[in-house]
Design a protein around this motif. Structure first.
Motif, PDB file in Angstrom:
ATOM      1  N   LEU A 287       0.813  -1.220   0.000  1.00  0.00           N
ATOM      2  CA  LEU A 287       0.000   0.000   0.000  1.00  0.00           C
ATOM      3  C   LEU A 287       0.844   1.267   0.000  1.00  0.00           C
ATOM      4  CD1 LEU A 287      -2.841   1.297   0.259  1.00  0.00           C
ATOM      5  CD2 LEU A 287      -2.472   1.269   2.743  1.00  0.00           C
ATOM      6  N   GLY A 288       2.034   1.214   0.602  1.00  0.00           N
ATOM      7  CA  GLY A 288       2.812   2.449   0.664  1.00  0.00           C
ATOM      8  C   GLY A 288       4.204   2.196   1.201  1.00  0.00           C
ATOM      9  N   HIS A 289       5.014   3.228   1.143  1.00  0.00           N
ATOM     10  CA  HIS A 289       6.416   3.125   1.567  1.00  0.00           C
ATOM     11  C   HIS A 289       6.824   4.403   2.258  1.00  0.00           C
ATOM     12  CE1 HIS A 289       7.265   5.625  -1.994  1.00  0.00           C
ATOM     13  NE2 HIS A 289       6.426   4.837  -2.642  1.00  0.00           N
ATOM     14  N   GLY A 290       7.893   4.318   3.046  1.00  0.00           N
ATOM     15  CA  GLY A 290       8.458   5.521   3.626  1.00  0.00           C
ATOM     16  C   GLY A 290       8.935   6.447   2.511  1.00  0.00           C
ATOM     17  N   LEU A 291       8.963   7.732   2.814  1.00  0.00           N
ATOM     18  CA  LEU A 291       9.337   8.739   1.817  1.00  0.00           C
ATOM     19  C   LEU A 291      10.231   9.770   2.493  1.00  0.00           C
ATOM     20  CD1 LEU A 291       8.651  10.026  -1.071  1.00  0.00           C
ATOM     21  CD2 LEU A 291       6.944  11.363   0.174  1.00  0.00           C
ATOM     22  N   GLY A 292      11.297  10.141   1.821  1.00  0.00           N
ATOM     23  CA  GLY A 292      12.178  11.146   2.414  1.00  0.00           C
ATOM     24  C   GLY A 292      13.354  11.425   1.518  1.00  0.00           C
ATOM     25  N   ARG A 293      14.542  11.082   2.009  1.00  0.00           N
ATOM     26  CA  ARG A 293      15.755  11.303   1.207  1.00  0.00           C
ATOM     27  C   ARG A 293      15.813  10.340   0.023  1.00  0.00           C
ATOM     28  NH1 ARG A 293      19.235  14.790   3.561  1.00  0.00           N
ATOM     29  NH2 ARG A 293      18.582  15.409   5.644  1.00  0.00           N
ATOM     30  N   GLN A 294      15.122   9.228   0.155  1.00  0.00           N
ATOM     31  CA  GLN A 294      14.913   8.329  -0.969  1.00  0.00           C
ATOM     32  C   GLN A 294      13.419   8.310  -1.260  1.00  0.00           C
ATOM     33  OE1 GLN A 294      17.100   6.394  -2.758  1.00  0.00           O
ATOM     34  NE2 GLN A 294      18.893   7.110  -1.635  1.00  0.00           N
ATOM     35  N   VAL A 295      13.064   8.059  -2.523  1.00  0.00           N
ATOM     36  CA  VAL A 295      11.631   7.925  -2.830  1.00  0.00           C
ATOM     37  C   VAL A 295      11.091   6.705  -2.085  1.00  0.00           C
ATOM     38  CG1 VAL A 295       9.929   7.554  -4.629  1.00  0.00           C
ATOM     39  CG2 VAL A 295      11.893   9.027  -5.056  1.00  0.00           C
ATOM     40  N   HIS A 296      11.840   5.627  -2.116  1.00  0.00           N
ATOM     41  CA  HIS A 296      11.484   4.465  -1.306  1.00  0.00           C
ATOM     42  C   HIS A 296      12.388   4.479  -0.079  1.00  0.00           C
ATOM     43  CE1 HIS A 296       9.374   2.092  -4.759  1.00  0.00           C
ATOM     44  NE2 HIS A 296       8.870   3.270  -4.534  1.00  0.00           N
ATOM     45  N   ASP A 297      11.979   5.207   0.915  1.00  0.00           N
ATOM     46  CA  ASP A 297      12.739   5.339   2.150  1.00  0.00           C
ATOM     47  C   ASP A 297      12.379   4.161   3.065  1.00  0.00           C
ATOM     48  OD1 ASP A 297      14.608   7.390   2.553  1.00  0.00           O
ATOM     49  OD2 ASP A 297      13.427   8.347   4.123  1.00  0.00           O
ATOM     50  N   LEU A 309       3.300   2.928  13.293  1.00  0.00           N
ATOM     51  CA  LEU A 309       3.356   4.348  12.949  1.00  0.00           C
ATOM     52  C   LEU A 309       3.705   5.199  14.173  1.00  0.00           C
ATOM     53  CD1 LEU A 309       2.144   3.186  10.418  1.00  0.00           C
ATOM     54  CD2 LEU A 309       0.371   4.942  10.463  1.00  0.00           C
ATOM     55  N   GLU A 310       4.569   6.191  13.906  1.00  0.00           N
ATOM     56  CA  GLU A 310       4.957   7.139  14.965  1.00  0.00           C
ATOM     57  C   GLU A 310       4.889   8.551  14.410  1.00  0.00           C
ATOM     58  OE1 GLU A 310       8.753   6.620  17.138  1.00  0.00           O
ATOM     59  OE2 GLU A 310       8.674   4.550  16.467  1.00  0.00           O
ATOM     60  N   GLU A 311       4.626   9.481  15.292  1.00  0.00           N
ATOM     61  CA  GLU A 311       4.601  10.891  14.898  1.00  0.00           C
ATOM     62  C   GLU A 311       5.945  11.253  14.265  1.00  0.00           C
ATOM     63  OE1 GLU A 311       3.815  13.547  18.145  1.00  0.00           O
ATOM     64  OE2 GLU A 311       3.789  15.318  16.834  1.00  0.00           O
ATOM     65  N   GLY A 312       5.884  11.915  13.101  1.00  0.00           N
ATOM     66  CA  GLY A 312       7.124  12.339  12.436  1.00  0.00           C
ATOM     67  C   GLY A 312       7.527  11.440  11.287  1.00  0.00           C
ATOM     68  N   MET A 313       6.801  10.321  11.096  1.00  0.00           N
ATOM     69  CA  MET A 313       7.099   9.465   9.931  1.00  0.00           C
ATOM     70  C   MET A 313       6.320   9.966   8.715  1.00  0.00           C
ATOM     71  SD  MET A 313       6.903   5.655  11.583  1.00  0.00           S
ATOM     72  CE  MET A 313       8.145   5.071  12.731  1.00  0.00           C
ATOM     73  N   VAL A 314       6.869   9.746   7.527  1.00  0.00           N
ATOM     74  CA  VAL A 314       6.173  10.126   6.291  1.00  0.00           C
ATOM     75  C   VAL A 314       6.030   8.882   5.415  1.00  0.00           C
ATOM     76  CG1 VAL A 314       6.264  11.541   4.194  1.00  0.00           C
ATOM     77  CG2 VAL A 314       7.028  12.504   6.377  1.00  0.00           C
ATOM     78  N   PHE A 315       4.809   8.658   4.942  1.00  0.00           N
ATOM     79  CA  PHE A 315       4.532   7.499   4.085  1.00  0.00           C
ATOM     80  C   PHE A 315       3.781   7.931   2.835  1.00  0.00           C
ATOM     81  CE2 PHE A 315       4.656   5.613   8.343  1.00  0.00           C
ATOM     82  CZ  PHE A 315       5.450   4.495   8.133  1.00  0.00           C
ATOM     83  N   THR A 316       3.896   7.127   1.791  1.00  0.00           N
ATOM     84  CA  THR A 316       2.948   7.237   0.688  1.00  0.00           C
ATOM     85  C   THR A 316       1.791   6.288   0.991  1.00  0.00           C
ATOM     86  OG1 THR A 316       3.836   5.398  -0.634  1.00  0.00           O
ATOM     87  CG2 THR A 316       4.849   7.570  -0.957  1.00  0.00           C
ATOM     88  N   VAL A 317       0.627   6.627   0.451  1.00  0.00           N
ATOM     89  CA  VAL A 317      -0.531   5.711   0.497  1.00  0.00           C
ATOM     90  C   VAL A 317      -0.988   5.581  -0.944  1.00  0.00           C
ATOM     91  CG1 VAL A 317      -2.828   5.293   1.430  1.00  0.00           C
ATOM     92  CG2 VAL A 317      -1.148   6.568   2.784  1.00  0.00           C
ATOM     93  N   GLU A 318      -0.893   4.388  -1.523  1.00  0.00           N
ATOM     94  CA  GLU A 318      -1.077   4.268  -2.968  1.00  0.00           C
ATOM     95  C   GLU A 318      -1.722   2.958  -3.412  1.00  0.00           C
ATOM     96  OE1 GLU A 318       2.693   3.740  -5.161  1.00  0.00           O
ATOM     97  OE2 GLU A 318       3.723   4.259  -3.310  1.00  0.00           O
ATOM     98  N   PRO A 319      -3.010   2.795  -3.063  1.00  0.00           N
ATOM     99  CA  PRO A 319      -3.683   1.602  -3.575  1.00  0.00           C
ATOM    100  C   PRO A 319      -3.840   1.682  -5.100  1.00  0.00           C
ATOM    101  CG  PRO A 319      -5.277   3.114  -2.626  1.00  0.00           C
ATOM    102  CD  PRO A 319      -3.917   3.688  -2.343  1.00  0.00           C
ATOM    103  N   GLY A 320      -3.865   0.538  -5.739  1.00  0.00           N
ATOM    104  CA  GLY A 320      -4.040   0.504  -7.189  1.00  0.00           C
ATOM    105  C   GLY A 320      -4.767  -0.754  -7.611  1.00  0.00           C
ATOM    106  N   VAL A 321      -5.430  -0.662  -8.734  1.00  0.00           N
ATOM    107  CA  VAL A 321      -6.102  -1.816  -9.346  1.00  0.00           C
ATOM    108  C   VAL A 321      -5.634  -1.868 -10.787  1.00  0.00           C
ATOM    109  CG1 VAL A 321      -8.340  -2.602 -10.231  1.00  0.00           C
ATOM    110  CG2 VAL A 321      -8.115  -1.909  -7.834  1.00  0.00           C
ATOM    111  N   TYR A 322      -5.103  -3.013 -11.192  1.00  0.00           N
ATOM    112  CA  TYR A 322      -4.517  -3.138 -12.540  1.00  0.00           C
ATOM    113  C   TYR A 322      -5.126  -4.359 -13.216  1.00  0.00           C
ATOM    114  CZ  TYR A 322      -1.338  -0.430  -9.681  1.00  0.00           C
ATOM    115  OH  TYR A 322      -0.835   0.484  -8.795  1.00  0.00           O
TER     116      TYR A 322
END
Ligand code: GLY
Ligand code: MN
Ligand code: MN
Length: 355
Positions: A287-297, A309-322
């Motif tokens: 569904l998602g990955h960490g994001l920061g200095r790398q796109v896939h952090d 999850l902890e305060e201060g973390m950044v994630f993508t949220v990216e469900p998809g149907v293919y």
């Protein structure tokens, strides 16, 4: 707590007296150095940053928290590093096993007599999951650039425009904003929208196509990562149904994210929502990955995730149907975990845009 203190605490709990940091992203995170060649040795009460003479001036202005030692020809990095290890009294040295090649380890072992090398895994990188205020400020700017870029390229959503044209416009836009594209731009239209990572091709957009755009800005070393799917011409019932279900999964997952929730639970929720319409079978990635200095952090929302999850973390949220032969939909936003929920950092519109 600064990066050094967090690293030293982790080293202490892993019984690593001295740590060699060679991963370039970790090195920038820890020291501030942005050159392409250098390493840090960190001990509980000191350490050293080593680079070669090409970077003497740069390292002296960028590196914080460690003394800088540089060398020039005929010295070479591993021999100069050994001198530094000896003067620090290092006898046992952790290294980042995920980025060190077998050849590099063998070279160090042959030269560094008296220093025992200890392979560590996930000692440094996961510390990057908690973003600093400076990192967050740049991620916000990278997200803002991506939002503005999506607005800018909407004029190209017309039959006859090629996926490549859209990619080029995105690249140019990013460069004009002082950013670069965070990764190779994905523009996937019509049947190609069923390719989760369909690089922009020569295909021209056609009436009836779903068009999936996945792009991000890299601004001063920090990234954004956004996906939007639009449709050319009035969508049919199936297109609307699939789009709305992906959107429902995305918005519900974002709504449930807060400190203490597991990355695994958020991923499972997305699959449950998609399965209301029998669509989970078409959602093959996490569904998602960490994001920061790398796109896939480091960090992730997936069935294999052990992250809480902890305060201060950044994630993508990216469900998809293919759906092969039919097309696909993905919607991706970037979110910051706050004290009691998340803040969505990307703001491009999410209702199904019809062009
Ligand atoms: N474009 C890669 C990703 O969204 O993770
Ligand atoms: Mn993406
Ligand atoms: Mn992504």
């Amino acid at each position: 707590m600064n990066a050094y203190q967090r690293l030293r605490d982790k080293m202490a709990s892993a019984s690593i007296e001295a740590m060699l940091v060679t991963d370039n992203t970790n090195l920038t995170w820890l020291t501030g150095f942005t050159g392409s060649s250098g390493l840090a040795v960190v001990t509980q009460d000191g350490g050293v940053f080593v680079t070669d003479s090409r970077y003497t001036v740069q390292a002296e202005s960028e590196v914080k928290g460690l003394p800088v030692e540089t060398f020039g020809s005929p010295k070479i990095l591993p021999d100069f590093t050994l001198e530094q290890l000896q003067s620090l009294g290092v006898k046992r040295l952790g290294f980042e096993s995920q980025v060190v090649t077998v050849a590099q380890r063998e070279d160090w072992e042959s030269r560094w007599t008296g220093v025992e090398l200890v392979a560590t895994k996930d000692l440094v990188s996961p510390l990057r999951m908690l973003k600093t205020d400076e990192e967050l400020a740049l991620i916000r700017q990278a997200c803002g650039i991506a939002d503005a870029c999506f607005d800018h390229v909407q004029r190209l959503f017309q039959p006859g425009v090629s996926e490549r044209d859209i990619e080029l416009e995105i690249e140019l836009f990013m460069r004009r904003q002082g950013a670069t594209t965070a990764f190779e731009v994905i523009v996937a239209s019509g049947w190609r929208s069923a390719l989760p990572h369909g690089r922009a091709s020569e295909k021209k957009l056609e009436a009836g196509d779903f068009v999936t755009l996945d792009f991000g800005a890299c601004y001063k070393g920090l990234n954004s990562d956004v996906t939007r799917t639009v449709v050319l011409g009035e969508p049919n019932d199936r297109q609307r149904e699939v789009y709305n279900q992906v959107l429902k999964a995305e918005t519900e997952c974002i709504a449930m994210m807060k400190p203490g929730v597991s990355g695994k639970a958020v991923d499972a929720h997305a699959r449950m929502i998609l399965d209301e319409k029998g669509l989970a079978q078409y959602f093959g990635h996490g569904l998602g990955h960490g994001l920061g200095r790398q796109v896939h952090d480091p960090g992730g929302l997936s069935s294999r995730s052990t992250d809480i999850l902890e305060e201060g973390m950044v994630f993508t949220v990216e469900p998809g149907v293919y759906i092969a032969g039919w097309g696909g939909v993905r919607i991706e936003d970037d979110v910051l975990v706050t004290a009691d929920g998340v803040e969505v950092l990307t703001h491009a519109p999410k209702e199904l845009l019809v062009f």
